[in-house]
Motif scaffolding. Structure first.
Motif, PDB file in Angstrom:
ATOM      1  N   SER A 121      16.153  10.380  77.205  1.00  0.00           N
ATOM      2  CA  SER A 121      16.109   9.317  76.197  1.00  0.00           C
ATOM      3  C   SER A 121      16.973   9.747  75.184  1.00  0.00           C
ATOM      4  N   PHE A 122      17.570   8.394  74.830  1.00  0.00           N
ATOM      5  CA  PHE A 122      18.311   8.420  73.387  1.00  0.00           C
ATOM      6  C   PHE A 122      17.843   7.414  72.586  1.00  0.00           C
ATOM      7  N   PRO A 123      17.898   7.802  71.259  1.00  0.00           N
ATOM      8  CA  PRO A 123      17.171   6.817  70.284  1.00  0.00           C
ATOM      9  C   PRO A 123      18.137   5.738  70.064  1.00  0.00           C
ATOM     10  N   ASP A 124      17.457   4.613  69.693  1.00  0.00           N
ATOM     11  CA  ASP A 124      17.927   3.149  69.281  1.00  0.00           C
ATOM     12  C   ASP A 124      19.281   3.435  68.561  1.00  0.00           C
ATOM     13  N   GLU A 125      19.400   4.447  67.604  1.00  0.00           N
ATOM     14  CA  GLU A 125      20.705   4.373  66.599  1.00  0.00           C
ATOM     15  C   GLU A 125      21.884   5.179  67.494  1.00  0.00           C
ATOM     16  N   VAL A 126      21.742   5.287  68.751  1.00  0.00           N
ATOM     17  CA  VAL A 126      22.868   5.862  69.572  1.00  0.00           C
ATOM     18  C   VAL A 126      23.585   4.488  69.832  1.00  0.00           C
ATOM     19  N   ALA A 127      24.867   4.407  69.614  1.00  0.00           N
ATOM     20  CA  ALA A 127      25.689   3.287  69.768  1.00  0.00           C
ATOM     21  C   ALA A 127      26.370   3.300  71.306  1.00  0.00           C
ATOM     22  N   THR A 128      26.747   4.435  71.778  1.00  0.00           N
ATOM     23  CA  THR A 128      27.252   4.535  72.825  1.00  0.00           C
ATOM     24  C   THR A 128      26.956   5.707  73.771  1.00  0.00           C
ATOM     25  N   ILE A 129      26.699   5.578  75.027  1.00  0.00           N
ATOM     26  CA  ILE A 129      26.412   6.882  75.989  1.00  0.00           C
ATOM     27  C   ILE A 129      27.399   7.215  76.884  1.00  0.00           C
ATOM     28  N   SER A 130      28.169   8.127  76.844  1.00  0.00           N
ATOM     29  CA  SER A 130      29.191   8.502  77.813  1.00  0.00           C
ATOM     30  C   SER A 130      28.957   9.568  78.620  1.00  0.00           C
ATOM     31  N   VAL A 131      29.502   9.694  79.828  1.00  0.00           N
ATOM     32  CA  VAL A 131      29.359  10.644  80.810  1.00  0.00           C
ATOM     33  C   VAL A 131      30.756  11.487  80.762  1.00  0.00           C
ATOM     34  N   VAL A 132      30.700  12.620  81.022  1.00  0.00           N
ATOM     35  CA  VAL A 132      31.902  13.689  81.246  1.00  0.00           C
ATOM     36  C   VAL A 132      31.562  14.713  82.296  1.00  0.00           C
ATOM     37  N   GLY A 133      32.238  15.188  83.110  1.00  0.00           N
ATOM     38  CA  GLY A 133      32.227  16.262  83.998  1.00  0.00           C
ATOM     39  C   GLY A 133      32.787  17.510  83.201  1.00  0.00           C
ATOM     40  N   GLY A 134      32.102  18.492  83.834  1.00  0.00           N
ATOM     41  CA  GLY A 134      32.494  19.851  83.423  1.00  0.00           C
ATOM     42  C   GLY A 134      31.904  20.871  83.864  1.00  0.00           C
ATOM     43  N   LYS A 135      31.947  22.103  83.359  1.00  0.00           N
ATOM     44  CA  LYS A 135      31.043  23.364  83.828  1.00  0.00           C
ATOM     45  C   LYS A 135      30.163  23.701  82.700  1.00  0.00           C
ATOM     46  N   VAL A 136      28.881  23.880  83.079  1.00  0.00           N
ATOM     47  CA  VAL A 136      28.017  24.754  82.354  1.00  0.00           C
ATOM     48  C   VAL A 136      27.559  25.962  83.021  1.00  0.00           C
ATOM     49  N   ASP A 137      27.650  27.219  82.463  1.00  0.00           N
ATOM     50  CA  ASP A 137      27.487  28.304  83.146  1.00  0.00           C
ATOM     51  C   ASP A 137      28.017  28.521  84.573  1.00  0.00           C
ATOM     52  N   GLY A 138      29.232  27.956  84.590  1.00  0.00           N
ATOM     53  CA  GLY A 138      29.975  28.195  85.737  1.00  0.00           C
ATOM     54  C   GLY A 138      29.851  27.130  86.811  1.00  0.00           C
ATOM     55  N   GLN A 139      28.920  26.451  86.539  1.00  0.00           N
ATOM     56  CA  GLN A 139      28.544  25.328  87.597  1.00  0.00           C
ATOM     57  C   GLN A 139      29.087  23.919  87.242  1.00  0.00           C
ATOM     58  N   LEU A 140      29.498  23.208  88.055  1.00  0.00           N
ATOM     59  CA  LEU A 140      30.117  21.859  87.677  1.00  0.00           C
ATOM     60  C   LEU A 140      28.828  20.843  87.703  1.00  0.00           C
ATOM     61  N   CYS A 141      28.891  20.191  86.493  1.00  0.00           N
ATOM     62  CA  CYS A 141      27.759  19.262  86.277  1.00  0.00           C
ATOM     63  C   CYS A 141      28.298  18.099  85.254  1.00  0.00           C
ATOM     64  N   LEU A 142      27.551  17.471  85.078  1.00  0.00           N
ATOM     65  CA  LEU A 142      27.658  15.971  84.330  1.00  0.00           C
ATOM     66  C   LEU A 142      27.014  16.324  82.907  1.00  0.00           C
ATOM     67  N   THR A 143      27.681  15.643  81.682  1.00  0.00           N
ATOM     68  CA  THR A 143      27.206  15.899  80.458  1.00  0.00           C
ATOM     69  C   THR A 143      27.119  14.269  80.030  1.00  0.00           C
ATOM     70  N   LEU A 144      25.773  14.160  79.610  1.00  0.00           N
ATOM     71  CA  LEU A 144      25.700  12.510  78.692  1.00  0.00           C
ATOM     72  C   LEU A 144      26.029  12.951  77.350  1.00  0.00           C
TER      73      LEU A 144
END
Length: 86
Positions: free
Chosen positions: A16-39
């Motif tokens: 969930s993102f609160p109403d005051e969030v204007a935009t939500i973007s998705v990016v790819g990358g690594k977290v702890d050496g694993q490929l994942c998406l970040t919102l």
């Protein structure tokens, strides 16, 4: 409140993102050496809201994102495709 159904390593869940969030973007990358998406939720008057460790976003919720989830030709998220055995 904006809610998105996402797949994490332990299965599908809702973030969930609160109403005051204007935009939500998705990016790819690594977290702890694993490929994942970040919102990333951008707010005008506050810090970003970041959700990491995501493998996919439900295609029915993708219209809520500023950009699209990287997908293979068959519609699987690139992250999930790389994790699935051949």
């Amino acid at each position: 409140m904006t809610e998105l159904r996402v797949r994490k390593p332990d299965g599908w869940t809702t973030v969930s993102f609160p109403d005051e969030v204007a935009t939500i973007s998705v990016v790819g990358g690594k977290v702890d050496g694993q490929l994942c998406l970040t919102l990333t939720g951008e707010r005008e008057d506050g810090p970003r809201i970041v959700e990491t460790g995501i493998l996919d976003v439900d295609e029915n919720d993708e219209h809520l994102l500023e950009n699209t989830v990287p997908r293979t030709e068959d519609g699987t998220s690139v992250v999930l495709d790389r994790l699935l055995p051949d």
